[in-house]
Design a protein around this motif. Structure first.
Motif, short mmCIF file in Angstrom:
data_model
loop_
_atom_site.label_atom_id
_atom_site.label_comp_id
_atom_site.label_asym_id
_atom_site.label_seq_id
_atom_site.Cartn_x
_atom_site.Cartn_y
_atom_site.Cartn_z
N VAL A 129 0.84 -1.19 0.00
CA VAL A 129 0.00 0.00 0.00
C VAL A 129 0.88 1.24 0.00
O VAL A 129 1.80 1.36 0.82
N THR A 130 0.60 2.16 -0.91
CA THR A 130 1.29 3.44 -0.95
C THR A 130 0.33 4.52 -0.47
O THR A 130 -0.79 4.62 -0.97
N LEU A 131 0.77 5.29 0.51
CA LEU A 131 -0.02 6.40 1.03
C LEU A 131 0.74 7.69 0.75
O LEU A 131 1.98 7.72 0.83
N GLU A 132 -0.01 8.75 0.45
CA GLU A 132 0.60 10.05 0.17
C GLU A 132 -0.12 11.14 0.94
O GLU A 132 -1.33 11.05 1.16
N ARG A 133 0.65 12.16 1.32
CA ARG A 133 0.02 13.32 1.96
C ARG A 133 -0.64 14.16 0.87
O ARG A 133 0.00 14.54 -0.11
N VAL A 134 -1.92 14.44 1.06
CA VAL A 134 -2.67 15.31 0.14
C VAL A 134 -3.26 16.42 1.00
O VAL A 134 -4.23 16.20 1.72
N GLY A 135 -2.65 17.59 0.94
CA GLY A 135 -3.08 18.69 1.82
C GLY A 135 -2.76 18.32 3.26
O GLY A 135 -1.63 17.98 3.58
N ASN A 136 -3.78 18.35 4.11
CA ASN A 136 -3.59 18.01 5.52
C ASN A 136 -3.90 16.55 5.83
O ASN A 136 -3.77 16.12 6.98
N ASP A 137 -4.37 15.80 4.85
CA ASP A 137 -4.75 14.41 5.07
C ASP A 137 -3.82 13.46 4.33
O ASP A 137 -3.11 13.84 3.42
N TRP A 138 -3.88 12.20 4.72
CA TRP A 138 -3.16 11.13 4.05
C TRP A 138 -4.17 10.30 3.28
O TRP A 138 -5.27 10.03 3.78
N LYS A 139 -3.81 9.91 2.07
CA LYS A 139 -4.68 9.13 1.20
C LYS A 139 -3.94 7.91 0.69
O LYS A 139 -2.73 7.94 0.50
N VAL A 140 -4.69 6.85 0.45
CA VAL A 140 -4.12 5.66 -0.18
C VAL A 140 -4.12 5.91 -1.68
O VAL A 140 -5.16 6.19 -2.27
N SER A 141 -2.95 5.85 -2.31
CA SER A 141 -2.85 6.15 -3.73
C SER A 141 -2.65 4.91 -4.61
O SER A 141 -2.93 4.96 -5.80
N LYS A 142 -2.18 3.82 -3.99
CA LYS A 142 -1.94 2.62 -4.79
C LYS A 142 -1.98 1.40 -3.89
O LYS A 142 -1.58 1.46 -2.72
N SER A 143 -2.44 0.30 -4.46
CA SER A 143 -2.47 -0.98 -3.76
C SER A 143 -2.13 -2.08 -4.75
O SER A 143 -2.71 -2.14 -5.83
N ILE A 144 -1.16 -2.91 -4.39
CA ILE A 144 -0.79 -4.05 -5.23
C ILE A 144 -0.95 -5.31 -4.39
O ILE A 144 -0.32 -5.45 -3.35
N ASN A 145 -1.83 -6.21 -4.85
CA ASN A 145 -2.13 -7.44 -4.12
C ASN A 145 -1.50 -8.64 -4.79
O ASN A 145 -1.51 -8.75 -6.01
N SER A 146 -1.00 -9.56 -3.97
CA SER A 146 -0.53 -10.84 -4.48
C SER A 146 -0.98 -11.93 -3.51
O SER A 146 -1.25 -11.66 -2.34
N TYR A 147 -1.07 -13.14 -4.02
CA TYR A 147 -1.58 -14.27 -3.23
C TYR A 147 -0.59 -15.43 -3.27
O TYR A 147 0.04 -15.69 -4.28
N LYS A 148 -0.48 -16.15 -2.15
CA LYS A 148 0.36 -17.34 -2.06
C LYS A 148 -0.45 -18.45 -1.42
O LYS A 148 -1.21 -18.27 -0.53
#
Length: 148
Positions: A129-148
């Motif tokens: 999960v990639t989170l980025e600061r957007v203004g005063n809040d943090w947002k999730v910008s990307k998610s990469i899922n894998s399974y085993k």
């Protein structure tokens, strides 16, 4: 006679409260709730709650406008922000039967990369999960899922 009055009063209260709840609508309060995403840790915790515990408050607030999700599997998939939010709203209240662990891989003042591992009985899902600061809040910008 006294018990008849009490019965009618109870019926009236039940009717009024039913109409009040119906007017409010299902999920009205939680869907519009403002969630505190002022730190990366709070945003990551909320992401885990949304994806594993069926939390629905602040779902739209959590994801960046350009959010995308990639699923690495036999048939690789990519999901848009709209698709992920719609799916998560359908899962409102559903808790996954898994053990969750989070590891912060990289962190700076404006971004964080975390590894969220969900261990189920027969498989493991890893979510980068990639989170980025957007203004005063943090947002999730990307998610990469894998399974085993």
């Amino acid at each position: 006679m006294n018990s008849l009055v009490k019965t009618f009063a109870a019926a009236a209260l039940i009717t009024v409260s039913t109409f009040a709840m119906a007017a409010e609508g299902p999920g009205t309060k939680s869907a519009k709730a403002n969630v505190n995403l002022s730190t990366a840790d709070l945003a990551l915790d909320h992401y885990v709650a949304v994806t594993t515990e069926g939390e629905s408050a602040g779902v739209e607030q959590l994801f960046a406008a350009d959010f995308n999700q990639k699923i690495q599997a036999t048939n690789a998939q990519s999901n848009s922000r709209r698709e992920v939010i719609k799916s998560l709203k359908k899962q409102k209240g559903e808790k996954l039967n898994c053990t969750v662990s989070t590891d912060i891989l990289e962190e700076s003042a404006d971004y964080m990369v975390a590894k969220v591992t969900l261990k189920f009985e027969n498989f493991t899902k890893t979510d980068l999960v990639t989170l980025e600061r957007v203004g005063n809040d943090w947002k999730v910008s990307k998610s990469i899922n894998s399974y085993k």
